[in-house]
Design a protein around this motif. Sequence first.
Motif, short mmCIF file in Angstrom:
data_model
loop_
_atom_site.label_atom_id
_atom_site.label_comp_id
_atom_site.label_asym_id
_atom_site.label_seq_id
_atom_site.Cartn_x
_atom_site.Cartn_y
_atom_site.Cartn_z
N LYS A 20 19.51 25.66 47.86
CA LYS A 20 18.68 24.55 47.42
C LYS A 20 19.46 23.65 46.48
N LYS A 21 20.28 24.27 45.63
CA LYS A 21 21.08 23.51 44.68
C LYS A 21 22.05 22.59 45.41
N HIS A 22 22.61 23.11 46.53
CA HIS A 22 23.58 22.32 47.25
C HIS A 22 22.92 21.24 48.11
N HIS A 23 21.83 21.58 48.77
CA HIS A 23 21.25 20.68 49.75
C HIS A 23 20.19 19.76 49.18
N ASN A 24 19.77 19.96 47.95
CA ASN A 24 18.75 19.11 47.36
C ASN A 24 19.34 17.72 47.10
N ASP A 25 18.77 16.71 47.78
CA ASP A 25 19.27 15.36 47.61
C ASP A 25 19.07 14.84 46.19
N ASN A 26 18.25 15.53 45.41
CA ASN A 26 17.96 15.09 44.05
C ASN A 26 18.92 15.68 43.02
N PHE A 27 19.90 16.46 43.49
CA PHE A 27 20.89 16.97 42.55
C PHE A 27 21.56 15.79 41.87
N THR A 28 21.64 15.81 40.58
CA THR A 28 22.12 14.65 39.82
C THR A 28 23.61 14.76 39.52
N TYR A 29 24.36 13.79 40.00
CA TYR A 29 25.78 13.70 39.69
C TYR A 29 25.99 12.59 38.67
N PRO A 30 26.95 12.76 37.77
CA PRO A 30 27.25 11.67 36.83
C PRO A 30 27.97 10.54 37.56
N ASP A 31 28.09 9.40 36.92
CA ASP A 31 28.88 8.31 37.52
C ASP A 31 30.34 8.71 37.64
N MET A 32 30.80 9.52 36.69
CA MET A 32 32.20 9.95 36.69
C MET A 32 32.33 11.26 35.94
N ALA A 33 33.21 12.13 36.42
CA ALA A 33 33.54 13.36 35.71
C ALA A 33 35.05 13.49 35.63
N ASN A 52 49.71 19.70 33.98
CA ASN A 52 49.36 20.27 35.28
C ASN A 52 48.02 19.70 35.72
N GLY A 53 48.02 18.34 35.75
CA GLY A 53 46.98 17.62 36.46
C GLY A 53 47.47 17.52 37.89
N GLY A 54 47.58 16.30 38.38
CA GLY A 54 48.08 16.14 39.74
C GLY A 54 47.05 16.46 40.80
N PHE A 55 45.92 17.04 40.39
CA PHE A 55 44.86 17.33 41.34
C PHE A 55 44.14 16.03 41.69
N GLY A 56 43.92 15.80 42.95
CA GLY A 56 43.21 14.59 43.34
C GLY A 56 43.78 13.93 44.56
N SER A 57 44.89 14.45 45.11
CA SER A 57 45.44 13.88 46.35
C SER A 57 44.46 14.02 47.49
N SER A 58 43.60 15.01 47.43
CA SER A 58 42.51 15.16 48.39
C SER A 58 41.39 15.93 47.71
N LEU A 59 40.22 15.87 48.33
CA LEU A 59 39.00 16.40 47.71
C LEU A 59 38.13 17.03 48.77
N ALA A 60 37.59 18.21 48.49
CA ALA A 60 36.64 18.86 49.39
C ALA A 60 35.50 19.45 48.57
N ALA A 61 34.29 19.25 49.04
CA ALA A 61 33.13 19.80 48.36
C ALA A 61 32.88 21.23 48.84
N ASP A 62 32.40 22.08 47.95
CA ASP A 62 32.03 23.44 48.33
C ASP A 62 30.75 23.37 49.17
N PRO A 63 30.67 24.08 50.29
CA PRO A 63 29.48 23.99 51.15
C PRO A 63 28.25 24.70 50.61
N THR A 64 28.41 25.54 49.58
CA THR A 64 27.28 26.31 49.08
C THR A 64 26.89 25.99 47.64
N GLU A 65 27.79 25.33 46.91
CA GLU A 65 27.51 25.03 45.50
C GLU A 65 27.77 23.55 45.24
#
Length: 428
Positions: A20-33, A52-65
């Motif tokens: 429910k947490k993943h699929h609820n369209d009402n889950f609130t995301y900030p404008d930026m994190a 040891n940043g450098g993270f961000g060349s690609s992005l994938a969402a977790d399918p369950t969370e």
Amino acid sequence: MNRSLLATLALAAVCFASCKKHHNDNFTYPDMAEASDPALLYTTAQGVKVYNGGFGSSLAADPTEADVFYLLTDRGPNVAGTAANSIIIGRPDFCPQIGKFRLKDGKLVLEQTIELKNANGGKLNGLPNPAGMGASGETAYDLNGQVIAPSADGIDSEGMVRMADGSFWISDEYGPHIVHFDATGKTIERINPFGTGTGGRKIPAVFMTRRANRGMEGLAITPDGKTLVGMMQSPMYNPSKNAVANSTVLSIVTFDIASGATKQYAYLMDNKSLTGVSEIIAVNATTFLTLERDGLYGGASTSPATFKKVFKIDISNATDISDASNGANGKLYGGKTVEELNDNAGLTAAGINAVTKTQVLDLLKDLPTVYPHDKAEGLALLPGNILAISNDDDFSVVDNGSNTFAPKILPATNSLDRNRIYFVKIRL
């Protein structure tokens, strides 16, 4: 009620809450994190801190969370050298990696690092490949000016998809390679135009003509999990750099995971001055989103960015430009490569339909805050048509013009660049 039944009901409740947490369209995301407290990787002899940043060349969402995201590094801290076709590698032993981040109190908190490894479990690195195995023509130097030998285990990871079984497919800018990694980061299969990877399967030979450091920047997976879709960042040097100086034609390749069958399509970037396409993600089996950009900083007072846009493309009526003979320069039209046709007029005259393309987002105009970065590089489509966009912060360093590093300061904020995810609702 017995303990076994209670345990079963409790587990079911946890699973329901997670889904429910993943699929609820009402889950609130900030404008930026923003990524919180990146670790210090090292400090150069000149006192420049490399994170040891450098993270961000690609992005994938977790399918369950809904609050978990996977972000990819590229080959590691590096800058262009002053010599022709040279790069300065800050840490030759840096292992490209995937970071598992959790969105917490408006911050991205790193919970796990998955280092990329070869089929034997040895760590990969970001060094250029040897001749015949994906060599880009680049010569790598360390911070002391010493040449670094090429490595068959080198990968410049740029595109990523996460599979339902927890494994990852990653594309790169060397070979180009497409590599399948298990959930621990160990190589399952490595595919390239040379057949030198694990398993021996290939993508078409024409992709050997990719421009150095502008290889397979984006990678998508169709919703059925059966077909990979790779996106080249810039026009390939096909047949040569000079021959495609005015070209806006980029290549898309699809790869059927089960059979290894491929198809190719032409994509037109808006103008030849752009860095090109940084990412591609799937909406459905034939519709995708691409991220096309320049290389300038948003909000800068001088030479500000003017082009960072997301497009919806469709391959349904696009011409398959695959070469049945798998020649070194692909299928020719009137003796010319697809890239030499330059633009829509050239493609149309040759009987080629490019993928259709419609703008859905302008990062420089449609976000609630100024977009200050130069490198928008990752996309993920979340429930409710929320689009997540990540940036590559280059480990918070840039080229200082003399073969070493300088802090990467964002002109709009006068602060160090950091990995961020922006969230915005789009209309598809």
